[in-house]
Design a protein around this motif. Structure first.
Motif, mmCIF file in Angstrom:
data_model
loop_
_atom_site.group_PDB
_atom_site.id
_atom_site.type_symbol
_atom_site.label_atom_id
_atom_site.label_comp_id
_atom_site.label_asym_id
_atom_site.label_seq_id
_atom_site.Cartn_x
_atom_site.Cartn_y
_atom_site.Cartn_z
ATOM 1 N N LYS A 133 16.373 25.732 -11.293
ATOM 2 C CA LYS A 133 15.700 24.441 -11.035
ATOM 3 C C LYS A 133 16.580 23.255 -11.416
ATOM 4 O O LYS A 133 16.158 22.330 -12.104
ATOM 5 N N ASN A 134 17.814 23.277 -10.924
ATOM 6 C CA ASN A 134 18.752 22.217 -11.266
ATOM 7 C C ASN A 134 19.190 21.404 -10.054
ATOM 8 O O ASN A 134 20.198 20.703 -10.094
ATOM 9 N N TYR A 135 18.416 21.485 -8.970
ATOM 10 C CA TYR A 135 18.856 20.879 -7.710
ATOM 11 C C TYR A 135 19.116 19.390 -7.863
ATOM 12 O O TYR A 135 20.100 18.861 -7.356
ATOM 13 N N GLU A 136 18.211 18.677 -8.577
ATOM 14 C CA GLU A 136 18.363 17.228 -8.671
ATOM 15 C C GLU A 136 19.636 16.853 -9.430
ATOM 16 O O GLU A 136 20.327 15.888 -9.074
ATOM 17 N N VAL A 137 20.000 17.635 -10.453
ATOM 18 C CA VAL A 137 21.221 17.357 -11.201
ATOM 19 C C VAL A 137 22.441 17.522 -10.291
ATOM 20 O O VAL A 137 23.342 16.677 -10.257
ATOM 21 N N LEU A 138 22.467 18.626 -9.546
ATOM 22 C CA LEU A 138 23.599 18.894 -8.660
ATOM 23 C C LEU A 138 23.695 17.854 -7.552
ATOM 24 O O LEU A 138 24.792 17.428 -7.186
#
Length: 258
Positions: A133-138
């Motif tokens: 659940k790290n899509y926004e960071v990437l």
């Protein structure tokens, strides 16, 4: 034969080919090692009974997700789906496989020699997969680092140093492990080492010092625009919903992006 022709067309795209070769080098002991389309010898040796076995094993109601996007009544849509699929038996014993990957601390390189006038260089890093659940960071990191002409690396390498004619970054948000790419077309093949040094310096600077407020504001504005564009396209929205749900287990994940 049609798929083999697709394979040949893919090999003619040398940027796509170098991505596939990098995948094989980065994931030597994980299924990501293999291209989705397979190899020519696979296609010659596959038989219809193999395809039927695969279909019966994996194409199950408890291994499928139906995504419906559009101006529909949810109750009507559910009733239509139930009417169409109710009699397909699930396999309660079915479990998705987990795959091990032995992470490596050694950098690897792949060189592809082609008779082309414009050399190209691709840098890739293994990053946490979509399951984390790290899509926004990437996505924000991508927009700041190398996506667009106002990004940090484009300004530094293309505009200021003028050692490349183009540069862009992008991510492959695969479920188990992702990849972050920086694609560069150098003005001269001799500039690649200098480009690599600048990329590493700028990434280290972000790690040490963070990003500027104006960089974050630009990334936020671009991400909002991309999100609103997504909401205008039913097919892309359905794909994003399904991908996020299968990776994270949350059907609301893409709507909580910001």
């Amino acid at each position: 034969k049609a798929v083999i022709q697709e394979l040949k067309m893919g090999r003619d795209n040398y940027t796509g080919t170098i991505i596939k070769d990098l995948l094989s080098a980065i994931f030597p002991d994980h299924p990501y090692h293999y291209p989705v389309i397979g190899y020519k010898q696979d296609l010659w040796n596959i038989h219809s009974e193999d395809l039927h076995k695969f279909y019966k094993k994996h194409y199950l109601p408890n291994n499928a997700t139906l995504v419906i996007v559009g101006d529909v009544d949810p109750d009507d849509a559910f009733a239509a789906a139930e009417n169409s699929f109710w009699n397909i038996e699930p396999n309660k014993e079915y479990k998705k496989e987990s795959f091990y990957w032995n992470t490596d601390i050694v950098a690897k390189s792949v060189t592809l020699y082609r008779d082309v006038a414009q050399p190209a260089c691709l840098f890739a890093w293994a990053i946490p997969g979509a399951k984390t659940k790290n899509y926004e960071v990437l996505e924000f990191a991508n927009l700041i680092i190398g996506s667009g002409k106002a990004s940090r690396l484009y300004r530094k390498i293309v505009d200021e140093e003028q050692i490349a004619t183009s540069l862009e970054s992008f991510t492959w948000n695969l479920f188990d492990h992702g990849l972050f790419f920086i694609y560069v077309e150098p003005t001269d093949i001799e500039c690649i080492d200098q480009i690599k040094t600048i990329i590493n310096q700028e990434l280290q600077s972000i790690c040490d010092n963070g990003v500027e407020d104006k960089e974050l504001e630009r990334a936020l504005s671009l991400a909002q625009t991309q999100f609103y564009d997504l909401l205008e396209n039913s097919q892309q929205q359905a794909y994003a919903l399904g991908e996020a749900y299968l990776a994270t287990g949350s059907e609301d994940y893409i709507f909580n992006f910001f």
